[in-house]
Write an enzyme that holds these catalytic residues in place. Structure first.
Site, PDB file in Angstrom:
ATOM      1  N   GLU A 123       0.853  -1.174   0.000  1.00  0.00           N
ATOM      2  CA  GLU A 123       0.000   0.000   0.000  1.00  0.00           C
ATOM      3  C   GLU A 123       0.891   1.226   0.000  1.00  0.00           C
ATOM      4  O   GLU A 123       1.898   1.250   0.702  1.00  0.00           O
ATOM      5  CB  GLU A 123      -0.893   0.011   1.243  1.00  0.00           C
ATOM      6  CG  GLU A 123      -2.197  -0.726   1.024  1.00  0.00           C
ATOM      7  CD  GLU A 123      -3.158  -0.577   2.192  1.00  0.00           C
ATOM      8  OE1 GLU A 123      -2.951  -1.296   3.185  1.00  0.00           O
ATOM      9  OE2 GLU A 123      -4.065   0.244   2.104  1.00  0.00           O
ATOM     10  N   GLY A 124       0.540   2.194  -0.795  1.00  0.00           N
ATOM     11  CA  GLY A 124       1.368   3.393  -0.837  1.00  0.00           C
ATOM     12  C   GLY A 124       0.501   4.614  -0.984  1.00  0.00           C
ATOM     13  O   GLY A 124      -0.726   4.534  -0.888  1.00  0.00           O
TER      14      GLY A 124
ATOM     15  N   VAL B 172      -1.745  -2.228  -3.884  1.00  0.00           N
ATOM     16  CA  VAL B 172      -1.255  -3.099  -4.943  1.00  0.00           C
ATOM     17  C   VAL B 172      -1.630  -4.540  -4.616  1.00  0.00           C
ATOM     18  O   VAL B 172      -1.398  -5.020  -3.498  1.00  0.00           O
ATOM     19  CB  VAL B 172       0.270  -3.008  -5.070  1.00  0.00           C
ATOM     20  CG1 VAL B 172       0.733  -3.785  -6.290  1.00  0.00           C
ATOM     21  CG2 VAL B 172       0.700  -1.565  -5.177  1.00  0.00           C
TER      22      VAL B 172
ATOM     23  N   LYS C 225      -2.490  -2.298  -9.498  1.00  0.00           N
ATOM     24  CA  LYS C 225      -2.472  -1.141  -8.603  1.00  0.00           C
ATOM     25  C   LYS C 225      -3.807  -0.426  -8.689  1.00  0.00           C
ATOM     26  O   LYS C 225      -4.174   0.103  -9.742  1.00  0.00           O
ATOM     27  CB  LYS C 225      -1.324  -0.211  -9.008  1.00  0.00           C
ATOM     28  CG  LYS C 225      -1.221   1.024  -8.170  1.00  0.00           C
ATOM     29  CD  LYS C 225       0.125   1.708  -8.326  1.00  0.00           C
ATOM     30  CE  LYS C 225       1.214   0.946  -7.621  1.00  0.00           C
ATOM     31  NZ  LYS C 225       2.473   1.677  -7.475  1.00  0.00           N
TER      32      LYS C 225
ATOM     33  N   ASP D 195       8.780  10.928  -8.018  1.00  0.00           N
ATOM     34  CA  ASP D 195       8.808  10.218  -6.733  1.00  0.00           C
ATOM     35  C   ASP D 195       9.767   9.032  -6.808  1.00  0.00           C
ATOM     36  O   ASP D 195       9.408   7.905  -6.461  1.00  0.00           O
ATOM     37  CB  ASP D 195       7.395   9.755  -6.368  1.00  0.00           C
ATOM     38  CG  ASP D 195       7.305   9.305  -4.903  1.00  0.00           C
ATOM     39  OD1 ASP D 195       8.173   9.716  -4.093  1.00  0.00           O
ATOM     40  OD2 ASP D 195       6.387   8.538  -4.575  1.00  0.00           O
TER      41      ASP D 195
END
Ligand code: NAG
Ligand code: NAG
Ligand code: NAG
Ligand code: NAG
Ligand code: NAG
Ligand code: NAG
Ligand code: NAG
Ligand code: NAG
Ligand code: NAG
Ligand code: NAG
Ligand code: NAG
Ligand code: NAG
Length: 755
Positions: free
Chosen positions: A454-455, A460, A475, A580
């Site tokens: 998890e982000g 995901v 995702k 990122d």
């Protein structure tokens, strides 16, 4: 007058003859070859870094004619005729003394990191025939007095950072022997000068990728020997003069990415019979595609995308037996409904066809039967965003060369045939927005057992797709905002064009409304068996153990990541900023090859979450300082994150490590250790390995009598560039294209030592 000069010459000859018998001091001559030596030493003096040690041979123990890259005249002993130091990664600048090497016929300093100005003194070199300074970081203007005495035939200063106008005073060169003028990929402004039309010896002319405006002049139509004309990627506008299409020697004509209007003449295939490459994509061309194209029998590449061409595709393009690329996407092209796409049937004759782009047009009707009979060399096929219906036939599996297949946004039905599984090279399959049967089954209805991460972007899931059980990572984006779908589609459009072995492959994209009526957006990526780089660097649980993540593997990962980012920055249009970059976004496949993920998403999420600050999306520690003050995601920001990543790879320390406080950060930590104490900051597990390897290298090298380069030297260079890339001020950072070159040099050096 004549008599005197004859006498002078005669007396010179005489004194030369006398010289062989007497030991007179020979001031005139010895001063000239001494001048060459001084000039060479001045050149060496300006090189601040020479990682390959190319200039080690430039020393007193050897006559300068034996110095690497220096060639002397046979007739005029001790006079330098050729200076050739290309592709050595030299950092430095070019001194004015280069203009003293008066016997020079050629200079090739291409593909280094030379900065500063092109010295005007080069204009003194009347014997100079070719000057290649391409692929450096030269700044300033192209000085007109470059042409003072010069008889240049080849001037190549492409891929630099030159500014200003193309000077009119270069006309002098044009009037003489200039046959190759390559000024592409700089920052030149102004218009295309008229005098170019009088540079009648020109064979190659490239002004591509600059900031030129104005129109393409009819004067260029006078260059009867011109075989290459590239003016793409500028701000040129207006109608292309007919005289250009009359240049019968042309082999390459690139007009792409400008603001050009008008039609392509009907008889182009007859007036340009030698044409091999014709690019005019991303302009405002209108009208039908000329039927005479098939008369230009050498044509290999036709790039007509993103214009406003309309009507039918000529049905005789199959006559072009050399055709490799036919790109017609994003126009208003049509077919006669029910004709089963007869132009495609003709293209089955093109056995070298490699890329066929018919996407985003007005083609309609049943799936064209002849697609399955196209060349087995076909690598990219797009029919996306048309109105094509019916089922995809099993025969699609015949196209064994396919790496990318874009079918999305049509009216296709049924299932994607199993034969797709035969396409071993297929990396990208775009199939969304059709009426195929596609996704929640794959992930077991998004069960928590399948959740692998998890982000900030979302969750995901690991999934299995298709009959062949291909592993995928799905995702699911975390989008609360409604109406985000438009930008999602646009972003994914950008990702579709991305093909690179070090970027995570986007297999497909899913955009719909879920059962709760909420926007549902997911991206399906290929699954990476070895997890992410963060785990490898820091987790104690990685089964294979840190020991296997040795220096050369780390170096490879770093280079692979650099390649991926360089690709996003320089080979995607529009350029993509990652935004990122960090170890957890770098995934490793079963062969430990790095694949960068999550590219292109930052921009999208930022635009969809208008209220959120950049900080919540990006990751502290890897974020360039300028982002803190609200700066936009930028290439320089990616370079910063990359620099930090590099330092993390060497030190094994995260930028968020507890030791970094009270103003000390990873960048300063490494900087302070340069260059005396670098070994003190190196990741201990790496150090262990390096010590043993270093000894082995020593042995190997002794056997081969190679120059000994210690691992320490390489680590210092590594740390130095990590520090250099993560400079606080974005102006002080290098560009990604330079990063790649520099890292490859280091790797080659390292491997060179080993073998
Ligand atoms: C000078 O150059 C020669 C030839 O490359 C080399 O063998 C020698 O070691 C060099 N001498 C020094 C002091 O670097
Ligand atoms: C300079 O030229 C003279 C005359 O040809 C020659 O004798 C001498 O060796 C040359 N010196 C050098 C350093 O090449
Ligand atoms: C060589 O060039 C420099 C700079 O252009 C100049 O100052 C110098 O006098 C020239 N001559 C010699 C013998 O170095
Ligand atoms: C530089 O120019 C020379 C002469 O035109 C050419 O032979 C050489 O290949 C060029 N090098 C590069 C890297 O473009
Ligand atoms: C000019 O420079 C570019 C970039 O280095 C290179 O690709 C090209 O081959 C060069 N051409 C010539 C004629 O030097
Ligand atoms: C070369 O041109 C520049 C700019 O036009 C000028 O400043 C400089 O004095 C010129 N140099 C010579 C030697 O003429
Ligand atoms: C054009 O090319 C031909 C054949 O190579 C040559 O004879 C002629 O001199 C060239 N013309 C110019 C103006 O350079
Ligand atoms: C093109 O060339 C032909 C002859 O080769 C000439 O008659 C015609 O005027 C030219 N057209 C233009 C627009 O230059
Ligand atoms: C041009 O191609 C067409 C067929 O596409 C052919 O009929 C015609 O003869 C060709 N013209 C010339 C001059 O080769
Ligand atoms: C493209 O062509 C169509 C007619 O075929 C026209 O209506 C439209 O305005 C054109 N668009 C542009 C951007 O030129
Ligand atoms: C393929 O080429 C052959 C001969 O070159 C020709 O007879 C045939 O019509 C072509 N096929 C198509 C589909 O154009
Ligand atoms: C494709 O090729 C096969 C033989 O290779 C042929 O039987 C078939 O008719 C062709 N299909 C089309 C649509 O041309």
């Amino acid at each position: 007058m004549k008599k005197t000069s004859f006498l002078l010459q005669f007396s010179t000859v005489l004194s030369l003859l006398l010289l062989s018998f007497q030991s007179y001091p020979v001031t005139a001559l010895s001063s000239t070859n001494e001048t060459d030596k001084l000039a060479l030493l001045a050149i060496k003096g300006r090189i601040t870094q020479d990682i390959h040690g190319i200039m080690n041979s430039w020393n007193e123990s050897l006559h300068f004619c034996g110095w690497m890259g220096v060639t002397c005249s046979r007739r005029h002993k001790g006079r330098v005729t050729l200076l050739s130091l290309e592709k050595h990664g030299l950092i430095g600048s070019i001194p004015p003394q280069i203009g003293n090497l008066s016997f020079l016929r050629g200079i090739n300093l291409a593909q280094n990191f030379l900065h500063g100005q092109i010295p005007q003194e080069l204009g003194r070199l009347s014997r100079l025939r070719f000057l290649n300074l391409s692929n450096n970081v030269l700044q300033g203007e192209i000085l007109g007095n470059l042409s003072f005495f010069s008889n240049l035939e080849v001037l190549n200063v492409s891929y630099n950072m030159l500014v200003g106008k193309i000077p009119n005073s270069l006309e002098t060169l044009g009037m003489k022997r200039l046959n190759t003028l390559l000024l592409g990929s700089n920052k030149l402004t102004g218009t295309i000068p008229k005098w170019l039309g009088r540079a009648s010896s020109l064979v190659q002319l490239s002004l591509t990728s600059n900031r030129l405006h104005g129109s393409i002049l009819g004067e260029l139509g006078k260059l009867l020997n011109l075989s290459i004309l590239r003016v793409s990627a500028n701000n040129l506008f207006g109608v292309v003069p007919l005289a250009i299409y009359n240049l019968s020697s042309l082999i390459i004509l690139s007009l792409a990415v400008n603001q050009l209007h008008g039609q392509i003449p009907n008889d182009i295939g007859l007036t340009l019979p030698n044409l091999q490459v014709f690019f005019c994509r991303t302009n405002y061309f209108i009208g039908w595609l000329p039927v005479s194209l098939s008369n230009a029998s050498q044509l290999k590449k036709i790039g007509f995308e993103s214009n406003n061409f309309s009507g039918l595709v000529p049905p005789n393009l199959g006559r072009l037996s050399a055709l490799e690329v036919l790109a017609l996407g994003e126009n208003q092209l049509e077919n006669i409904e029910g004709d089963d796409f007869n132009f495609l049937a003709s293209l089955t004759n093109c056995s070298k066809l490699f890329a066929l782009d018919l996407g985003v047009n007005r083609f309609k009707g049943h799936w064209p039967t002849s697609i399955v009979n196209l060349s087995s060399k076909l690598k990219y096929l797009s029919i996306e965003d048309n109105q094509i219906s019916g089922r995809v036939p099993d025969g699609i599996g015949n196209l064994i060369g396919l790496a990318g297949l874009a079918l999305q946004q049509n009216f296709l039905t049924g299932e994607i045939p199993n034969s797709i599984g035969r396409l071993e090279k297929l990396n990208e399959l775009w199939s969304s927005d059709n009426q195929f049967s596609e996704l929640s089954q794959a992930t077991n209805n998004f069960s928590s057992a399948n959740l692998i991460g998890e982000g900030s972007f979302g969750s995901v899931y690991k999934g299995i797709m298709g009959e062949h059980g291909m592993l995928v990572a799905v995702k699911v984006l975390n989008l609360k905002q409604k109406g985000a779908s438009k930008s999602f589609v646009a972003e994914c459009e950008a990702m579709r064009n991305i093909h690179h072995q070090n970027l995570i492959k986007v297999l497909t994209v899913c955009s719909s409304i879920d059962f709760k009526g909420v926007d549902f957006k997911a991206i399906v990526y290929e699954f990476m068996q070895n997890g992410n780089l963060d785990e490898w660097l820091h987790s104690t649980e990685v089964q294979v153990g840190v020991r296997n993540f040795n220096f050369i593997k780390r170096l490879n990962v770093v280079i692979e990541v650099a390649h991926a980012i360089e690709y996003l920055h320089y080979h995607c249009q529009p350029a993509i900023v990652h935004g990122d970059l960090k170890p957890s976004n770098i995934l490793l496949d079963h062969e430990m090859v790095a694949h960068v993920g999550d590219f292109g998403l930052t921009r999208f999420l930022i635009s969809s979450k208008k209220t959120s600050s950049l900080g919540t999306i990006r990751t502290i520690g890897y974020v360039a300082p300028e982002y803190g003050t609200g700066g936009k995601a930028s290439m320089a920001g990616d370079v910063f994150s990359f620099g930090i990543l590099l330092l993390e790879m060497i030190t094994g320390k995260r930028p968020t490590d507890a030791i970094f406080k009270d103003g000390l950060n990873l960048h300063q930590f490494a900087k302070l250790a340069l260059s005396e104490r670098v070994m003190d900051i190196v990741d201990p597990s790496l150090l262990q390995e390096l010590r043993s390897t270093d000894e082995n290298i020593g042995d190997a090298r002794r056997n081969k009598r190679e120059r000994r380069v210690s691992i320490k030297e390489i680590l210092i260079t590594f740390a130095r560039i990590g520090v250099l890339y993560s400079m606080d001020s974005s102006n002080d950072r290098m560009e990604m294209k330079d990063v790649v070159v520099e890292l490859c040099i280091i790797r080659d050096k390292f491997l060179g030592n080993r073998s």
